[in-house]
Enzyme design. Sequence first.
Site: not given
Ligand code: CP3
Length: 367
Positions: A43, A47, A56, A92, A169
């Site tokens: 990640r 944020r 964003r 994502d 999911y």
């Molecule tokens: O690593 C990186 O920078 C690349 C981008 C990336 C995102 N999600 C961006 C994201 C990657 C590799 C993921 C993987 C992901 N997404 C996983 C597996 C890794 C982990 O964290 O366990 C999972 C389970 C998800 C599903 C997901 N996406 C959730 C549960 C959420 C909401 C929780 C949260 O952190 O907001 C997201 C949203 C998400 N994915 C954001 C980002 C930058 C935040 C969205 C926003 O900008 O509001």
Amino acid sequence: MSPKQRQAGQPAPPHPGYPIHNDRLLKACRRQPVDRTPVWIMRQAGRYLPAYRALRKQVSFMKLCKTPELALQATMTPLAVMDVDAAILFSDILIPVEAMGMKVVFTEKKGPQLPGAIRSEADVAKLRVPDPEETMAFVPQAIRLINAELRGRIPLLGFSGAPYTLATYMVEGETSKNFYGIKRRLFEAPKLMHALLDKLADTVTAYLNAQIAAGAHAVQLFDTWAGALSPTEYAEFAFPYTQRVIAGLRRERTPVILYVNGGSDYLERMAETGADVLSLDWRIDIGEARRRVGHKVALQGNLDPCALYGPPAAIRAQVARVLQSFGKGEGHIFNLGHGILPDIPVAHAVAMVDAVHEESARFHRGV
Ligand code: CP3
């Protein structure tokens, strides 16, 4: 030559795109000598970065993921402030789930919501195995744009959710705390779950192959929630599908990293998936993990994401402890044990990356 025939330590054939200047990460994946331990952050485009939050403010998360120029911009945000050894595609894990025909909505408060949760054979039958070039063309396009911008400075990681984690999911309809929704159905309706996982395995394989063809230098499979399974259910519902995905990748030169949160009990199993690297959460001592599976795979990790709340001097000490625990030699990629938290100060992430590079030289003979 297949990856199986290629022994650890042997060089891989060159990548068709730009030659990679900083190839520490790719070398570490193959357990080859490096001068410093490579580091990136799960990640890393998130944020906690003001530049990401500014992006964003203008567009929704899905729009970011689906617009190659914006995904490129998001991918580059951490690279402007930190000396990481890899970029990761901004996207994502739920993108292919939507392409299979499910509605996916990202909400500010509750994270992803999937209103049409899978309940019946008819629900599974309705799902398609999408052609990624048709339904997710923005992903290979983003990869090509990112590589053109990176010009081989560092490698680019692609990624996908692993079949079981994507199924959580699709069945739960959202992120779950205990996963009772899907686990109930593993016992109540195992055939239905296998039918779903079967489609997911084909989807993920094609999706990652499209990323590899577009220029991803390595790929990470997130089986984030498989750690909630008992060893028996892990062996039946997660392991075989991950193994099948990895076996189906056109990956002569593309290493595969496998992440399971809560997977320390299954390390030996995970090392049999065909993955080149196991990405560890923070609950296990990385030295112990190395003793258990280090002869078969490289390891990624595994600082507790909460360690970055500490001051920079404490972060440096924590980094040194993880490096010391892995010990001298090949096959370590430094990372957190899960994604970076949104309220971590940027300076603390930078302190971790710099500490890895500065503290790790003494663990390598140099190249
Ligand atoms: O690593 C990186 O920078 C690349 C981008 C990336 C995102 N999600 C961006 C994201 C990657 C590799 C993921 C993987 C992901 N997404 C996983 C597996 C890794 C982990 O964290 O366990 C999972 C389970 C998800 C599903 C997901 N996406 C959730 C549960 C959420 C909401 C929780 C949260 O952190 O907001 C997201 C949203 C998400 N994915 C954001 C980002 C930058 C935040 C969205 C926003 O900008 O509001």
